[in-house]
Design a protein around this motif. Structure first.
Motif, PDB file in Angstrom:
ATOM      1  N   ASP A   1      65.600  46.311  33.040  1.00 43.69           N
ATOM      2  CA  ASP A   1      65.429  47.642  32.368  1.00 43.69           C
ATOM      3  C   ASP A   1      65.568  48.641  33.375  1.00 43.69           C
ATOM      4  N   ALA A   2      65.615  48.320  34.424  1.00 44.65           N
ATOM      5  CA  ALA A   2      65.804  49.395  35.559  1.00 44.65           C
ATOM      6  C   ALA A   2      67.357  49.710  35.563  1.00 44.65           C
ATOM      7  N   LEU A   3      68.161  48.421  35.488  1.00 40.20           N
ATOM      8  CA  LEU A   3      69.621  48.766  35.277  1.00 40.20           C
ATOM      9  C   LEU A   3      70.074  49.471  34.252  1.00 40.20           C
ATOM     10  N   GLY A   4      69.553  49.377  33.255  1.00 43.87           N
ATOM     11  CA  GLY A   4      69.680  50.325  32.038  1.00 43.87           C
ATOM     12  C   GLY A   4      69.564  51.729  32.261  1.00 43.87           C
TER      13      GLY A   4
ATOM     14  N   PHE B   1      69.978  52.993  35.043  1.00 42.70           N
ATOM     15  CA  PHE B   1      71.395  53.340  35.758  1.00 42.70           C
ATOM     16  C   PHE B   1      72.542  53.772  34.907  1.00 42.70           C
ATOM     17  N   GLY B   2      72.245  53.506  33.661  1.00 42.78           N
ATOM     18  CA  GLY B   2      73.437  53.644  32.627  1.00 42.78           C
ATOM     19  C   GLY B   2      74.235  52.441  32.378  1.00 42.78           C
ATOM     20  N   LEU B   3      73.707  51.356  32.826  1.00 37.73           N
ATOM     21  CA  LEU B   3      74.590  50.223  32.642  1.00 37.73           C
ATOM     22  C   LEU B   3      74.427  49.678  31.085  1.00 37.73           C
ATOM     23  N   THR B   4      75.521  49.456  30.494  1.00 41.64           N
ATOM     24  CA  THR B   4      75.700  49.105  29.203  1.00 41.64           C
ATOM     25  C   THR B   4      76.202  47.567  28.707  1.00 41.64           C
ATOM     26  N   ALA B   5      75.713  47.119  27.671  1.00 39.56           N
ATOM     27  CA  ALA B   5      76.130  45.762  27.477  1.00 39.56           C
ATOM     28  C   ALA B   5      77.289  45.944  26.465  1.00 39.56           C
ATOM     29  N   ARG B   6      78.082  44.517  26.158  1.00 37.56           N
ATOM     30  CA  ARG B   6      79.209  44.603  25.418  1.00 37.56           C
ATOM     31  C   ARG B   6      79.479  45.380  24.375  1.00 37.56           C
ATOM     32  N   GLU B   7      78.422  45.764  23.485  1.00 41.47           N
ATOM     33  CA  GLU B   7      78.072  46.431  22.178  1.00 41.47           C
ATOM     34  C   GLU B   7      77.718  47.831  22.447  1.00 41.47           C
TER      35      GLU B   7
ATOM     36  N   GLU C   1      74.979  48.771  23.933  1.00 44.94           N
ATOM     37  CA  GLU C   1      73.738  48.720  24.197  1.00 44.94           C
ATOM     38  C   GLU C   1      73.327  49.180  25.444  1.00 44.94           C
ATOM     39  N   VAL C   2      72.271  49.593  25.903  1.00 45.37           N
ATOM     40  CA  VAL C   2      71.809  49.841  27.143  1.00 45.37           C
ATOM     41  C   VAL C   2      71.072  48.742  27.616  1.00 45.37           C
ATOM     42  N   VAL C   3      71.440  48.115  28.836  1.00 44.78           N
ATOM     43  CA  VAL C   3      70.883  46.871  29.352  1.00 44.78           C
ATOM     44  C   VAL C   3      69.525  46.938  29.354  1.00 44.78           C
ATOM     45  N   GLY C   4      68.766  45.925  29.251  1.00 40.88           N
ATOM     46  CA  GLY C   4      67.250  46.058  29.454  1.00 40.88           C
ATOM     47  C   GLY C   4      66.701  44.430  28.930  1.00 40.88           C
ATOM     48  N   GLY C   5      65.420  44.271  29.354  1.00 38.54           N
ATOM     49  CA  GLY C   5      64.841  43.084  29.435  1.00 38.54           C
ATOM     50  C   GLY C   5      64.918  42.488  27.802  1.00 38.54           C
ATOM     51  N   TRP C   6      65.470  42.991  27.041  1.00 37.93           N
ATOM     52  CA  TRP C   6      65.877  42.473  25.678  1.00 37.93           C
ATOM     53  C   TRP C   6      66.994  41.493  25.746  1.00 37.93           C
ATOM     54  N   LEU C   7      67.646  41.337  26.976  1.00 36.27           N
ATOM     55  CA  LEU C   7      68.703  40.262  26.887  1.00 36.27           C
ATOM     56  C   LEU C   7      68.373  38.885  27.296  1.00 36.27           C
ATOM     57  N   ILE C   8      66.972  38.889  27.760  1.00 29.20           N
ATOM     58  CA  ILE C   8      66.390  37.583  28.120  1.00 29.20           C
ATOM     59  C   ILE C   8      65.967  36.952  26.640  1.00 29.20           C
ATOM     60  N   ASP C   9      66.810  36.677  25.680  1.00 32.23           N
ATOM     61  CA  ASP C   9      66.336  35.983  24.579  1.00 32.23           C
ATOM     62  C   ASP C   9      66.170  34.422  24.787  1.00 32.23           C
ATOM     63  N   GLU C  10      65.988  33.727  23.950  1.00 32.79           N
ATOM     64  CA  GLU C  10      65.783  32.305  23.775  1.00 32.79           C
ATOM     65  C   GLU C  10      66.748  31.542  24.464  1.00 32.79           C
ATOM     66  N   GLN C  11      68.191  31.978  24.151  1.00 34.46           N
ATOM     67  CA  GLN C  11      69.349  31.465  24.913  1.00 34.46           C
ATOM     68  C   GLN C  11      69.376  31.624  26.155  1.00 34.46           C
TER      69      GLN C  11
END
Length: 434
Positions: free
Chosen positions: A256-259, A261-267, A269-279
């Motif tokens: 969430d803190a990286l998000g 900073f403005g870090l974004t994912a491939r689509e 979207e702002v990086v955040g804890g949501w990236l830790i999914d089941e996979q």
């Protein structure tokens, strides 16, 4: 051309001639950053080629690092992870986009570091005193630079302030927790140890820790953060029962803190804890950490756990988690090896409190003797056995569990886990084929 595994063996053979504090009594340890700073300068300061998250703590730092790596990969960000120790193969310590480094790549990076060491010895500069861990750290950062890594997740080896990894200019620092460990080096209190681990915090960045300011160790971290103008984030642990859940909360707070900073994912979207999914959780599973198996013995299926817990509160957390899992109710039998610099009395006391019967074994001369551990257990009224050979100790535990309805845990050291893990996995696999 020499085969990659032979080339790596040659590099490691030269590396093994250096001081390796993972294999020696650490009471004699002398630490400082001067050797790694000089070594890195001779290699072009590879640690400046990527941004980083630096993780320290007594428990959970490896799993937290693996979760961060998995989350960043999910975001489509090029990521490296540097960790220690390894359970089976040294390549576990350096991963690039989720994969252990190839033997050839690691070998060549180590040879570059060895060349820098030779030059330092010739010039009589600080890097002439570089240790085994200094060399591996420098090699890992070379690998990350040459692979074009954008972010590195870096786990401290021991402590933080004077650890070789502390040359990274991290954007986020994480301190997972503080327990009594390496007290002959880091200090005799949680506050003293917190001071050493808080040394990874860089000015005007972000530190993530679940430790509260009214906690002995948390107060030290909060003071350090205030002194150097660092924002402190404390993830909410309320309602979280397991080690895994708490690790996810810490890693999620850092993402969430990286998000921010403005870090974004491939689509986009702002990086955040949501990236830790089941996979991502599956991808973050590490050898020797809360692994569970089923092994046949005495006509029944025996639940077997492997966890390299090496300090009392670590073991207590593991036993708490296991008590809620299938197959781990009732009495347990532990195969235990404890390094000489660990709180053996506290470790044994936890086993006594949880009704776990230990079989003490040994891994190397750096470990406490099984007879000494048995004497500690006896003083606490805890019955135990001594079997010097680890595999024989495990087989005895399995036989006893099969006959009594107990479960088994291999614990006290990741080195013990590394010795026995393949054998347990083979037994588990065979049982599934039946």
């Amino acid at each position: 051309m020499q085969e990659p595994h032979f080339r790596l063996a040659e590099a490691l053979s030269q590396l093994d001639q250096l001081t390796n504090w993972e294999q020696r009594p650490r009471g004699e340890m002398r630490v400082g950053l001067e050797p790694i700073v000089d070594l890195s300068a001779r290699l072009g300061d590879p640690h400046r080629a990527f941004r980083s998250i630096h993780v320290a703590g007594t428990k959970g730092k490896s799993s937290t690092c693996a979760l961060l790596e998995a989350g960043l990969r999910h975001a489509g960000i090029s990521v490296g992870r540097y960790a220690s120790p390894h359970v089976k193969h040294i390549s576990e310590r350096v991963t690039v986009n989720g994969w252990p480094v190839e033997d050839q790549v690691l070998a060549e990076a180590l040879f570059l570091a060895l060349d820098a060491l030779k030059a330092a010895r010739r010039d009589a500069t600080a890097a002439e005193a570089a240790t085994w861990f200094d060399m591996l750290t420098a090699a890992a950062f070379l690998i990350f630079r040459d692979a074009g890594i954008q972010w590195a997740v870096v786990e401290t080896g021991l402590g933080g302030r004077l650890d070789s990894t502390n040359i990274v200019d991290s954007d986020i620092s994480i301190i997972t927790n503080i327990g009594l460990e390496h007290t002959e080096i880091l200090g005799k209190t949680r506050a003293a140890i917190a001071f050493e681990k808080a040394g990874i915090i860089k000015s005007r960045t972000i530190v993530v820790t679940p430790l509260e300011a009214d906690d002995e160790a948390g107060a030290v971290i909060a003071k350090r953060a205030a002194e150097i103008d660092v924002r402190l984030i404390q993830p909410d642990f309320s309602g979280l029962k397991t080690i895994a859940e708490r690790n996810i909360a810490v890693a999620g707070a850092a993402l969430d803190a990286l998000g921010e900073f403005g870090l974004t994912a491939r689509e986009g979207e702002v990086v955040g804890g949501w990236l830790i999914d089941e996979q991502a959780k599956l991808d973050a599973n590490l050898p020797g950490r809360m692994e569970r198996f089923v092994v046949p013995a005495g006509g029944r299926a025996v639940a077997v756990a492997i966890d390299g817990a090496h300090v009392p509160f670590n073991l207590e957390a593991v036993l708490d988690d296991l008590s809620g899992m299938e197959g781990f109710s009732g009495p347990g039998i532990a195969v235990v090896a404890i390094a000489g610099d660990k709180d053996a009395a506290g470790f044994v006391e936890v086993m006594a409190r949880y009704g776990v019967s230990p079989i003490f074994t040994s891994v190397s001369d750096r470990f406490r003797s099984p007879a000494e551990l048995q004497a500690l257990a006896k003083a606490m009224g805890l019955e135990s056995e001594v079997i010097e050979d680890p595999k024989a100790a495990y087989e005895k535990a399995l036989d006893r569990a099969g006959a009594s309805g107990a479960w088994v845990i291999l614990t006290g050291s990741l080195y013990l886990a590394g010795l026995l893990r393949d054998h347990v996995m083979m037994q588990d696999a065979m049982s599934r084929k039946r």
